[in-house]
Design a protein around this motif. Sequence first.
Motif, PDB file in Angstrom:
ATOM      1  N   THR A 118       0.839  -1.206   0.000  1.00  0.00           N
ATOM      2  CA  THR A 118       0.000   0.000   0.000  1.00  0.00           C
ATOM      3  C   THR A 118       0.867   1.247   0.000  1.00  0.00           C
ATOM      4  OG1 THR A 118      -1.770  -1.151   1.164  1.00  0.00           O
ATOM      5  CG2 THR A 118      -1.788   1.260   1.268  1.00  0.00           C
ATOM      6  N   ILE A 119       1.893   1.257   0.842  1.00  0.00           N
ATOM      7  CA  ILE A 119       2.782   2.415   0.933  1.00  0.00           C
ATOM      8  C   ILE A 119       3.535   2.613  -0.371  1.00  0.00           C
ATOM      9  CG2 ILE A 119       4.861   3.290   2.077  1.00  0.00           C
ATOM     10  CD1 ILE A 119       3.702   1.962   4.672  1.00  0.00           C
ATOM     11  N   LYS A 120       4.001   1.542  -0.969  1.00  0.00           N
ATOM     12  CA  LYS A 120       4.707   1.636  -2.253  1.00  0.00           C
ATOM     13  C   LYS A 120       3.794   2.250  -3.314  1.00  0.00           C
ATOM     14  CE  LYS A 120       7.258  -1.128  -5.591  1.00  0.00           C
ATOM     15  NZ  LYS A 120       7.754  -2.466  -5.938  1.00  0.00           N
ATOM     16  N   THR A 121       2.544   1.803  -3.361  1.00  0.00           N
ATOM     17  CA  THR A 121       1.571   2.331  -4.317  1.00  0.00           C
ATOM     18  C   THR A 121       1.296   3.813  -4.053  1.00  0.00           C
ATOM     19  OG1 THR A 121       0.536   0.161  -4.567  1.00  0.00           O
ATOM     20  CG2 THR A 121      -0.794   2.078  -5.193  1.00  0.00           C
ATOM     21  N   MET A 122       1.129   4.161  -2.792  1.00  0.00           N
ATOM     22  CA  MET A 122       0.840   5.556  -2.445  1.00  0.00           C
ATOM     23  C   MET A 122       2.013   6.478  -2.778  1.00  0.00           C
ATOM     24  SD  MET A 122      -1.261   5.041   1.118  1.00  0.00           S
ATOM     25  CE  MET A 122      -1.741   6.751   1.302  1.00  0.00           C
ATOM     26  N   LYS A 123       3.237   6.022  -2.547  1.00  0.00           N
ATOM     27  CA  LYS A 123       4.403   6.844  -2.869  1.00  0.00           C
ATOM     28  C   LYS A 123       4.547   7.030  -4.378  1.00  0.00           C
ATOM     29  CE  LYS A 123       8.144   6.319  -0.258  1.00  0.00           C
ATOM     30  NZ  LYS A 123       9.234   5.634   0.469  1.00  0.00           N
ATOM     31  N   ALA A 124       4.237   5.985  -5.144  1.00  0.00           N
ATOM     32  CA  ALA A 124       4.283   6.104  -6.605  1.00  0.00           C
ATOM     33  C   ALA A 124       3.236   7.116  -7.076  1.00  0.00           C
ATOM     34  CB  ALA A 124       4.055   4.738  -7.256  1.00  0.00           C
ATOM     35  N   GLU A 125       2.051   7.052  -6.496  1.00  0.00           N
ATOM     36  CA  GLU A 125       0.991   8.002  -6.859  1.00  0.00           C
ATOM     37  C   GLU A 125       1.358   9.422  -6.433  1.00  0.00           C
ATOM     38  OE1 GLU A 125      -2.357   9.546  -8.542  1.00  0.00           O
ATOM     39  OE2 GLU A 125      -1.552   7.528  -8.793  1.00  0.00           O
ATOM     40  N   LEU A 126       1.988   9.571  -5.291  1.00  0.00           N
ATOM     41  CA  LEU A 126       2.438  10.894  -4.862  1.00  0.00           C
ATOM     42  C   LEU A 126       3.405  11.496  -5.874  1.00  0.00           C
ATOM     43  CD1 LEU A 126       2.663  13.187  -2.783  1.00  0.00           C
ATOM     44  CD2 LEU A 126       4.397  11.805  -1.597  1.00  0.00           C
TER      45      LEU A 126
END
Length: 67
Positions: free
Chosen positions: A33-41
């Motif tokens: 989830t964190i990896k996905t959120m950082k990519a989206e950021l």
Amino acid sequence: MKTVTNPAWEFYDLKKDPQENHNAYQNGEYADTIKTMKAELLIQRKIIGDMDKEHPIMQDIIDKYWD
């Protein structure tokens, strides 16, 4: 003497921890989830042109602490 706090990532599971008492960033349960959120950021920062090119100090912090 000025105290400096190192930048740190924070992640809270608001369903399990609605008061945000426990930073779950290091919890492997949330790694995907964190990896996905950082990519989206990063995508959103590029879209709005917020890449800190005019703020080299901020870019240094991002480079050092992104992962």
